[in-house]
Enzyme design. Structure first.
Site, PDB file in Angstrom:
ATOM      1  N   SER A  65      28.839  -1.589 -32.167  1.00  0.00           N
ATOM      2  CA  SER A  65      29.272  -0.255 -31.743  1.00  0.00           C
ATOM      3  C   SER A  65      30.740   0.017 -32.089  1.00  0.00           C
ATOM      4  O   SER A  65      31.078   0.179 -33.253  1.00  0.00           O
ATOM      5  CB  SER A  65      29.015  -0.109 -30.237  1.00  0.00           C
TER       6      SER A  65
ATOM      7  N   LYS B 218      24.676  -1.501 -34.406  1.00  0.00           N
ATOM      8  CA  LYS B 218      24.446  -0.447 -33.399  1.00  0.00           C
ATOM      9  C   LYS B 218      25.287   0.762 -33.789  1.00  0.00           C
ATOM     10  O   LYS B 218      26.487   0.811 -33.545  1.00  0.00           O
ATOM     11  CB  LYS B 218      24.818  -0.907 -31.993  1.00  0.00           C
TER      12      LYS B 218
ATOM     13  N   ASP C  37      36.799   1.049 -45.175  1.00  0.00           N
ATOM     14  CA  ASP C  37      36.740   2.235 -46.035  1.00  0.00           C
ATOM     15  C   ASP C  37      38.102   2.614 -46.602  1.00  0.00           C
ATOM     16  O   ASP C  37      38.200   3.121 -47.726  1.00  0.00           O
ATOM     17  CB  ASP C  37      36.151   3.417 -45.251  1.00  0.00           C
TER      18      ASP C  37
END
Length: 448
Positions: free
Chosen positions: A288, A313, A299
């Site tokens: 999460s 998740k 990224d």
């Protein structure tokens, strides 16, 4: 005559379809009838409130693994967990061979001041033996309202007689991080994304920077350890990411309607470290909010992600308060990384994969076994919508993989030998293979 017959057939079909699909009220009436029969004919008295709570939990379990009904006790505990404070004694406990063992008392807590020590066995709670109770049951018994007292029976290593302690509970504030300065590398272990996690990390980094500055040195690298971090508050995932990112998107969320999107941006204010080489350690239990941070760092190429693939998740839950003391945790969206990658059932793949390594400490404390991931959970949501054929194919594939994975886990757990030492081992980052590898990678990056 053909047209009226077709209309009649269509109307008839609609009526039959309606009959086959009972209305909400008919289903509720059926529920009420069953409740009435159980209440009057079950061979023992029943608690109606408990039955209804169980039915509500069962209803939510049909949705996905993370949507659930929160009764009064669970709702309060969830609020305490995210606030980072609770009423209790201030001890970390574990269970081994059926015995409750104190890992460590939190500094300046009631347990610390009373003289409880690491390795103490809790054999009695308020005069009742702890044999046979679960760890969660023991924690519930020890936690409670501030200023209330509790009696503990303690068996200390090397002693035959039980010691008794009367300790008064207090509000315990939990520090979500453990930090270490390893020469000129800062190691930050974040246990969960609770309130003010970003501030705790910021304070630790400022403290280490000041220590090194006095020695005319500076940080050569930061290691953010998110292993076995189950997640927590979305806002704190944004706050932690913002410590290392200058600008841009941290995470995007997509709800039931794909047009209904939310975008969470990097916070412009607060401390920032945009230059010190960064490594983020993850494992199969990093979930999460941990995956949000790891995905954003990856990224933007801000740091190196090392370890093993994360839990996967990628859904967002909302806590809905119902009345004064109950609530609902409901999945309302899934999130994507800044580049639009979906995490649900997929996880974040590290830049440098370092599998679980051999070693006694790792087997007992980290991930010396194969973990269950989101994709192994019953009723998990897929990252994208799928056709009926794709769903059937996926479910069959997942059933097979789940059985194989669980079998491997059982076999591996059988091979783990019991430790002879009663005392839980104290964490030493110098013996942590992943940390030493992170330092090696950061050192090489610093020389480029």
């Amino acid at each position: 005559m053909i047209r009226p017959l077709i209309v009649a057939f269509c109307l008839c079909s609609l009526v039959l379809a309606k009959e086959k699909s009972p209305s909400r009220y008919e289903k509720l009436e059926l529920f009420n009838k069953i409740l009435h029969v159980v209440e009057n004919q079950y061979y023992r008295d029943v608690d109606i409130s408990k039955l209804i709570d169980g039915a509500l939990k069962g209803m939510m379990n049909t949705l996905d693994p993370h949507s659930t009904f929160l009764d009064k006790k669970i709702f309060k505990k969830m609020q305490d967990d995210t606030k980072g404070e609770y009423g209790g004694l201030g001890i970390e406990v574990t269970q081994k061979d059926g015995l409750l063992i104190i890992i460590t008392p939190i500094e300046d807590s009631p347990a610390f001041r009373a003289g409880l020590q690491p390795g103490d066995k809790i054999v009695e709670i308020n005069g009742e033996s702890t044999l046979g109770i679960t760890l969660n049951e023991a924690v519930e018994k020890m936690n409670g309202d501030p200023k209330t007292a509790i009696d503990l029976g303690i068996l200390r290593r090397g002693e035959k007689e039980t010691r008794y302690f009367k300790i008064k509970r207090e509000i315990i504030k939990i520090n979500p991080i453990k930090s270490f300065l390893l020469d000129e590398y800062a190691l930050i272990r974040l246990k969960s994304f609770q309130k003010d996690s970003g501030k705790f990390i910021s304070k630790a980094l400022k403290r280490y920077n000041n220590q090194l500055k006095k020695k005319k040195k500076k940080l050569k690298g930061i290691i953010l350890d998110l292993r076995s971090n189950p997640g927590g508050l979305l806002d704190e995932a944004v706050n932690v990411s913002s410590l290392f990112l200058n600008e841009g998107v941290v995470v995007r969320t997509e709800g039931r309607d794909p047009k209904n999107k939310e975008i969470h941006y990097v916070r412009k204010s607060g401390m920032k470290d945009l230059r010190t080489p960064l490594a983020v350690i993850v494992n199969s239990s990093s979930a999460s909010a941990s995956e949000i941070v790891a995905g954003a760092i990856q990224d933007y190429n801000r740091g190196i992600i090392i370890g093993s693939k994360t839990f996967g998740k990628g859904t967002v839950q909302k806590i809905v308060q119902l009345g004064e003391a109950e609530g609902l945790k409901l999945t309302i969206a899934q999130y994507m990384t800044p580049n639009g990658r979906k995490i649900q059932t997929i996880g974040v793949t590290p830049d440098v994969e370092i599998p679980a390594v051999e070693g006694e400490w790792v087997k007992e404390n980290l991930d010396g076994y194969e973990s269950i991931r989101e994709i192994d959970l019953r009723n998990h949501l897929s990252a994208t919508k799928e056709t009926k054929e794709e769903k059937l194919e996926r479910e069959e594939r997942e059933r097979t993989l789940r059985k194989m994975r669980i079998a491997r886990i059982k076999n591996k757990n059988k091979d783990v030998k019991e430790s002879k030492a009663d005392l839980p081992k104290k964490y030493n980052p110098s013996n942590d293979y992943h940390v030493t590898q992170a330092i090696r990678l950061l050192s090489a990056a610093g020389k480029l």
